[in-house]
Structure formats: C-alpha cells, structure tokens
Design a protein around this motif. Structure first.
Motif, PDB file in Angstrom:
ATOM      1  N   MET A   1      49.101  53.449  36.634  1.00 53.91           N
ATOM      2  CA  MET A   1      49.229  51.938  36.977  1.00 53.91           C
ATOM      3  C   MET A   1      47.685  51.683  37.012  1.00 53.91           C
ATOM      4  N   ASN A   2      47.196  50.669  36.460  1.00 53.03           N
ATOM      5  CA  ASN A   2      45.913  50.340  36.331  1.00 53.03           C
ATOM      6  C   ASN A   2      45.530  49.681  37.930  1.00 53.03           C
ATOM      7  N   SER A   3      44.110  49.207  38.147  1.00 57.46           N
ATOM      8  CA  SER A   3      43.767  48.442  39.157  1.00 57.46           C
ATOM      9  C   SER A   3      44.306  47.150  39.374  1.00 57.46           C
ATOM     10  N   THR A   4      44.341  46.300  38.208  1.00 59.44           N
ATOM     11  CA  THR A   4      45.086  44.871  38.585  1.00 59.44           C
ATOM     12  C   THR A   4      46.516  45.103  38.828  1.00 59.44           C
ATOM     13  N   THR A   5      47.462  46.063  38.383  1.00 58.57           N
ATOM     14  CA  THR A   5      48.806  46.072  38.738  1.00 58.57           C
ATOM     15  C   THR A   5      48.858  46.568  40.230  1.00 58.57           C
ATOM     16  N   LEU A   6      48.142  47.554  40.609  1.00 57.22           N
ATOM     17  CA  LEU A   6      47.722  47.837  42.072  1.00 57.22           C
ATOM     18  C   LEU A   6      47.482  46.747  42.846  1.00 57.22           C
ATOM     19  N   ASN A   7      46.686  45.811  42.496  1.00 64.69           N
ATOM     20  CA  ASN A   7      46.125  44.423  43.299  1.00 64.69           C
ATOM     21  C   ASN A   7      47.098  43.650  43.298  1.00 64.69           C
ATOM     22  N   ILE A   8      47.934  43.473  42.380  1.00 61.71           N
ATOM     23  CA  ILE A   8      49.264  42.580  42.267  1.00 61.71           C
ATOM     24  C   ILE A   8      50.317  43.087  43.248  1.00 61.71           C
ATOM     25  N   GLU A   9      50.457  44.456  43.343  1.00 62.73           N
ATOM     26  CA  GLU A   9      51.422  44.919  44.037  1.00 62.73           C
ATOM     27  C   GLU A   9      51.084  44.892  45.588  1.00 62.73           C
ATOM     28  N   ALA A  10      49.706  44.911  45.755  1.00 69.88           N
ATOM     29  CA  ALA A  10      49.225  44.773  47.159  1.00 69.88           C
ATOM     30  C   ALA A  10      49.093  43.334  47.570  1.00 69.88           C
ATOM     31  N   LEU A  11      49.121  42.467  46.826  1.00 66.79           N
ATOM     32  CA  LEU A  11      49.173  40.963  47.206  1.00 66.79           C
ATOM     33  C   LEU A  11      50.520  40.645  47.495  1.00 66.79           C
ATOM     34  N   ILE A  12      51.686  41.190  46.748  1.00 68.32           N
ATOM     35  CA  ILE A  12      52.989  40.807  47.062  1.00 68.32           C
ATOM     36  C   ILE A  12      53.490  41.659  48.150  1.00 68.32           C
ATOM     37  N   PHE A  13      53.176  42.807  48.426  1.00 64.82           N
ATOM     38  CA  PHE A  13      53.562  43.236  49.509  1.00 64.82           C
ATOM     39  C   PHE A  13      53.081  42.903  50.696  1.00 64.82           C
ATOM     40  N   LEU A  28      43.546  36.627  42.057  1.00 68.63           N
ATOM     41  CA  LEU A  28      42.655  37.494  41.117  1.00 68.63           C
ATOM     42  C   LEU A  28      41.551  37.310  40.632  1.00 68.63           C
ATOM     43  N   GLN A  29      41.156  35.887  40.190  1.00 69.83           N
ATOM     44  CA  GLN A  29      40.248  35.213  39.702  1.00 69.83           C
ATOM     45  C   GLN A  29      39.105  35.154  40.539  1.00 69.83           C
ATOM     46  N   ALA A  30      39.544  34.838  41.963  1.00 71.86           N
ATOM     47  CA  ALA A  30      38.634  34.584  42.904  1.00 71.86           C
ATOM     48  C   ALA A  30      37.765  35.922  43.227  1.00 71.86           C
ATOM     49  N   ALA A  31      38.718  37.066  43.044  1.00 69.81           N
ATOM     50  CA  ALA A  31      38.318  38.382  43.176  1.00 69.81           C
ATOM     51  C   ALA A  31      37.311  39.031  42.204  1.00 69.81           C
ATOM     52  N   GLY A  32      37.174  38.026  41.293  1.00 71.45           N
ATOM     53  CA  GLY A  32      36.232  38.474  40.134  1.00 71.45           C
ATOM     54  C   GLY A  32      36.952  39.432  38.970  1.00 71.45           C
ATOM     55  N   GLU A  33      38.154  39.171  38.996  1.00 72.10           N
ATOM     56  CA  GLU A  33      38.967  39.872  37.801  1.00 72.10           C
ATOM     57  C   GLU A  33      38.889  39.013  36.516  1.00 72.10           C
ATOM     58  N   GLU A  34      38.639  39.721  35.591  1.00 72.70           N
ATOM     59  CA  GLU A  34      38.426  38.915  34.284  1.00 72.70           C
ATOM     60  C   GLU A  34      39.660  38.899  33.098  1.00 72.70           C
ATOM     61  N   ASN A  35      39.933  38.007  32.633  1.00 67.47           N
ATOM     62  CA  ASN A  35      41.098  38.126  31.484  1.00 67.47           C
ATOM     63  C   ASN A  35      42.385  38.018  32.281  1.00 67.47           C
ATOM     64  N   VAL A  36      42.533  37.171  33.297  1.00 70.48           N
ATOM     65  CA  VAL A  36      43.865  37.030  34.092  1.00 70.48           C
ATOM     66  C   VAL A  36      44.495  35.923  33.466  1.00 70.48           C
ATOM     67  N   THR A  37      45.454  36.280  32.697  1.00 74.20           N
ATOM     68  CA  THR A  37      46.424  34.959  32.065  1.00 74.20           C
ATOM     69  C   THR A  37      47.746  35.205  32.802  1.00 74.20           C
ATOM     70  N   GLU A  38      48.605  34.226  32.643  1.00 78.73           N
ATOM     71  CA  GLU A  38      49.974  34.027  33.055  1.00 78.73           C
ATOM     72  C   GLU A  38      50.745  35.278  32.583  1.00 78.73           C
ATOM     73  N   ASP A  39      50.597  35.391  31.200  1.00 80.93           N
ATOM     74  CA  ASP A  39      51.251  36.746  30.528  1.00 80.93           C
ATOM     75  C   ASP A  39      50.911  37.928  30.962  1.00 80.93           C
ATOM     76  N   SER A  40      49.598  38.012  31.234  1.00 73.25           N
ATOM     77  CA  SER A  40      49.294  39.480  31.765  1.00 73.25           C
ATOM     78  C   SER A  40      49.893  39.661  32.936  1.00 73.25           C
ATOM     79  N   VAL A  41      49.698  38.717  33.922  1.00 76.39           N
ATOM     80  CA  VAL A  41      50.366  38.872  35.284  1.00 76.39           C
ATOM     81  C   VAL A  41      51.856  39.060  35.174  1.00 76.39           C
ATOM     82  N   LYS A  42      52.369  38.386  34.200  1.00 76.22           N
ATOM     83  CA  LYS A  42      54.134  38.700  34.192  1.00 76.22           C
ATOM     84  C   LYS A  42      54.293  40.160  33.592  1.00 76.22           C
ATOM     85  N   GLU A  43      53.175  40.732  32.947  1.00 78.31           N
ATOM     86  CA  GLU A  43      53.405  42.207  32.479  1.00 78.31           C
ATOM     87  C   GLU A  43      53.191  43.056  33.503  1.00 78.31           C
ATOM     88  N   HIS A  44      52.252  42.796  34.278  1.00 75.51           N
ATOM     89  CA  HIS A  44      51.783  43.693  35.468  1.00 75.51           C
ATOM     90  C   HIS A  44      53.063  43.729  36.420  1.00 75.51           C
TER      91      HIS A  44
END
Length: 186
Positions: A1-13, A28-44
């Motif tokens: 799992m990449n860091s974005t997936t882990l970050n999303i998991e942590a947010l939900i948890f 994620l955008q406020a934390a400085g992550e780039e290329n955050v789209t609705e589709d990418s979040v859904k994939e994670h």
C-alpha cells in the motif's frame, strides 16, 4: 500500500463519523498531496475495502451516509452488543427516545409540533438530543414567530447505519401480532 492509501485509511479510522470523498480530498490537498482526484480517492478506498474483506480482520470499510466508516463485521455483533450493554449508562431516557423517534419520522419538525404529538413539554429532551448531537437545528419554519426546525443529524444516521429517512423501519415492519385486537380471521 502506498502512503496515500495509508493516509486515507488513517483518516477514516480516526473519524467518529463517516468521512466523505470530498472531505478526504480536502484534507489530502491541505496536507500537500498532489494529484488528488475523486477517482484516485475512490481507487484507494477500493484497495482499503479489499484489504479488510479478509476474514482475518474483525472490521470492514463500509459506505454509509455518503461517506466511509470502519465498522465491526456482522459476525461479531453479539460480542460488540455485550460491550454496548455494559456501557449503556449513557442511554437516553424514555422521553428523549420518544422525542427522537418523532423527530426522525416527522423531520423537519418544530418543538411545538413534537410537544403536540407527545402531549408534554419537550425542552429538556430536545436539549439533551442536541447535546448528544443526535439532532440538529435545520432551519426556521415559515410560520408566525419563525420557530426552529429540528432534524436528525449525520451522527444519528451513522449510529443507525442508514443513509436517509426512507431507511427507517416502518410501523408494519415492527408491529407485533400480540398487539392486535380481536380474533384473527381464519
């Protein structure tokens, strides 16, 4: 799992309530992550769901109330229910439950309308429900005096695992046979 997936998991948890895709994107955008789209979040999120579908986990990632939340799997219901019974000291009073049920089924509704249905003053019950964040003030009625309108909150929806008022049980679903009057037709 990449860091974005882990970050999303942590947010939900870490959230007490369901977290929407929009909220995840904002954080994620406020934390400085780039290329955050609705589709990418859904994939994670799909990746996280697949991880927790494994029988070795007691929790699952569930979509409720247009958001995502970790919940205990159904096979652990009895055990978790026992814990809730042990912690039931924070239960709502009978009058608060009645008030909450009226608001849930008749929302949006004014305090006066609730009182007319219950036949008693509901100031205390409504205040307690607001404090516990089970109801919210959803506006003002377009009647004389512009009284406040009350509706159920997202916490209420999360707690009962529903997404809309239409998913509340209907009277026909909970009416018991012993409550019927007279003889049954044969």
């Amino acid at each position: 799992m990449n860091s974005t997936t882990l970050n999303i998991e942590a947010l939900i948890f870490s959230s007490e309530q369901s977290v929407t895709i929009f909220e995840i994107m904002q954080v994620l955008q406020a934390a400085g992550e780039e290329n955050v789209t609705e589709d990418s979040v859904k994939e994670h999120i799909e990746s996280i769901k697949q991880k927790y579908d494994d029988a070795n986990f007691a929790i699952a990632l569930v979509e409720i109330n247009k958001g995502y939340q970790f919940l205990t799997k159904k096979e652990h219901y009895q055990l978790v229910n026992q814990l809730q019974i042990q912690r039931s000291k924070k239960r709502l009073s009978q009058s608060a439950l009645e008030t909450l049920a009226i608001i849930a089924y008749k929302q949006p509704i004014t305090k006066l309308e609730v009182e007319q249905i219950r036949g008693v003053n509901c100031d205390y019950s409504i205040q307690k429900l607001l404090e516990k964040e089970l109801i919210t003030i959803s506006g003002k009625a377009e009647t004389i005096g512009k009284p406040l309108l009350y509706s159920t909150s997202t916490l209420f929806m999360d707690y009962f695992g529903i997404s809309s008022k239409s998913q509340l049980p209907q009277l026909k679903d909970i009416a018991a046979e012993q409550n019927e009057i007279g003889e049954k037709p044969e």
